[in-house]
Scaffold this motif. Structure first.
Motif, PDB file in Angstrom:
ATOM      1  N   UNK A 146       0.829  -1.207   0.000  1.00  0.00           N
ATOM      2  CA  UNK A 146       0.000   0.000   0.000  1.00  0.00           C
ATOM      3  C   UNK A 146       0.862   1.254   0.000  1.00  0.00           C
ATOM      4  N   UNK A 147       1.936   1.229   0.756  1.00  0.00           N
ATOM      5  CA  UNK A 147       2.825   2.390   0.807  1.00  0.00           C
ATOM      6  C   UNK A 147       3.476   2.652  -0.544  1.00  0.00           C
ATOM      7  N   UNK A 148       3.901   1.574  -1.216  1.00  0.00           N
ATOM      8  CA  UNK A 148       4.537   1.756  -2.524  1.00  0.00           C
ATOM      9  C   UNK A 148       3.531   2.190  -3.584  1.00  0.00           C
ATOM     10  N   UNK A 149       2.307   1.682  -3.497  1.00  0.00           N
ATOM     11  CA  UNK A 149       1.312   1.997  -4.520  1.00  0.00           C
ATOM     12  C   UNK A 149       0.623   3.342  -4.282  1.00  0.00           C
ATOM     13  N   UNK A 167       1.125   8.229   3.429  1.00  0.00           N
ATOM     14  CA  UNK A 167      -0.077   8.470   4.236  1.00  0.00           C
ATOM     15  C   UNK A 167      -0.998   7.255   4.250  1.00  0.00           C
ATOM     16  N   UNK A 168      -1.226   6.650   3.099  1.00  0.00           N
ATOM     17  CA  UNK A 168      -2.075   5.460   3.032  1.00  0.00           C
ATOM     18  C   UNK A 168      -1.442   4.285   3.760  1.00  0.00           C
ATOM     19  N   UNK A 169      -0.144   4.141   3.646  1.00  0.00           N
ATOM     20  CA  UNK A 169       0.559   3.068   4.346  1.00  0.00           C
ATOM     21  C   UNK A 169       0.481   3.218   5.850  1.00  0.00           C
ATOM     22  N   UNK A 170       0.666   4.446   6.345  1.00  0.00           N
ATOM     23  CA  UNK A 170       0.561   4.686   7.784  1.00  0.00           C
ATOM     24  C   UNK A 170      -0.863   4.484   8.296  1.00  0.00           C
ATOM     25  N   UNK A 171      -1.842   4.872   7.488  1.00  0.00           N
ATOM     26  CA  UNK A 171      -3.238   4.653   7.882  1.00  0.00           C
ATOM     27  C   UNK A 171      -3.541   3.161   7.993  1.00  0.00           C
ATOM     28  N   UNK A 172      -3.077   2.381   7.020  1.00  0.00           N
ATOM     29  CA  UNK A 172      -3.296   0.940   7.063  1.00  0.00           C
ATOM     30  C   UNK A 172      -2.566   0.314   8.249  1.00  0.00           C
ATOM     31  N   UNK A 173      -1.341   0.744   8.506  1.00  0.00           N
ATOM     32  CA  UNK A 173      -0.586   0.213   9.643  1.00  0.00           C
ATOM     33  C   UNK A 173      -1.283   0.529  10.961  1.00  0.00           C
ATOM     34  N   UNK A 208      -4.513   1.039  11.385  1.00  0.00           N
ATOM     35  CA  UNK A 208      -5.726   0.213  11.442  1.00  0.00           C
ATOM     36  C   UNK A 208      -5.402  -1.222  11.836  1.00  0.00           C
ATOM     37  N   UNK A 209      -4.358  -1.767  11.271  1.00  0.00           N
ATOM     38  CA  UNK A 209      -3.957  -3.146  11.591  1.00  0.00           C
ATOM     39  C   UNK A 209      -3.535  -3.242  13.051  1.00  0.00           C
ATOM     40  N   UNK A 210      -2.786  -2.279  13.529  1.00  0.00           N
ATOM     41  CA  UNK A 210      -2.321  -2.270  14.925  1.00  0.00           C
ATOM     42  C   UNK A 210      -3.498  -2.197  15.891  1.00  0.00           C
ATOM     43  N   UNK A 211      -4.439  -1.309  15.615  1.00  0.00           N
ATOM     44  CA  UNK A 211      -5.618  -1.161  16.477  1.00  0.00           C
ATOM     45  C   UNK A 211      -6.448  -2.437  16.495  1.00  0.00           C
ATOM     46  N   UNK A 212      -6.671  -3.020  15.336  1.00  0.00           N
ATOM     47  CA  UNK A 212      -7.440  -4.259  15.253  1.00  0.00           C
ATOM     48  C   UNK A 212      -6.759  -5.414  15.965  1.00  0.00           C
ATOM     49  N   UNK A 213      -5.453  -5.523  15.819  1.00  0.00           N
ATOM     50  CA  UNK A 213      -4.707  -6.599  16.483  1.00  0.00           C
ATOM     51  C   UNK A 213      -4.750  -6.456  17.998  1.00  0.00           C
ATOM     52  N   UNK A 214      -4.623  -5.247  18.486  1.00  0.00           N
ATOM     53  CA  UNK A 214      -4.670  -5.014  19.923  1.00  0.00           C
ATOM     54  C   UNK A 214      -6.049  -5.330  20.485  1.00  0.00           C
TER      55      UNK A 214
END
Length: 91
Positions: A46-49, A53-59, A61-67
Motif C-alpha cells: 500500500x505504501x509503494x502503490x 499516508x495510506x501506508x501509515x493509515x493501514x498500519x 488500522x492493523x495495529x488497532x485491530x490486532x490489539x
C-alpha cells in the motif's frame, strides 16, 4: 496494575484466586502485533502503490485491530477457564 487477592467462587464452592497481570498481556500483544507477517506485505504494498499516508493509515488500522483482538481473546480465555471445572481440582 496487577490485581491480587481477588477470588472467584467455583461450582464446587471452592474459592479460586485470580491473578491478572495486565501489563504482561499488553506486552505480549505488542510483540505479536509488530512481528512480520501478511500485514507487513500489505502495508509495504500500500505504501509503494499509494504513498506514505495510506501506508501509515493501514498500519494504524492493523495495529488497532490486532490489539483489540488480543485483549478480547485474553478476556474470553479467562472467562472460559473460570467456567470450566478443569481449572480447579475439587477433590
Amino acid at each position: 496494575m496487577r490485581l491480587q487477592n481477588v477470588t472467584s467462587k467455583h461450582q464446587c464452592g471452592k474459592s479460586i484466586p485470580l491473578e491478572i497481570n495486565l501489563p504482561l498481556i499488553l506486552i505480549a500483544a505488542l510483540i505479536s502485533s509488530v512481528s512480520p507477517g501478511p500485514a507487513t506485505l500489505a502495508v509495504a504494498g500500500t505504501s509503494m502503490a499509494s504513498g506514505r499516508r495510506s501506508g501509515l493509515a493501514l498500519a494504524s488500522d492493523i495495529k488497532t485491530g490486532s490489539l483489540m483482538w488480543s485483549v478480547a481473546a485474553a478476556l474470553g480465555l479467562g472467562a472460559v477457564m473460570l467456567a470450566n471445572a478443569w481449572v480447579c481440582s475439587c477433590s
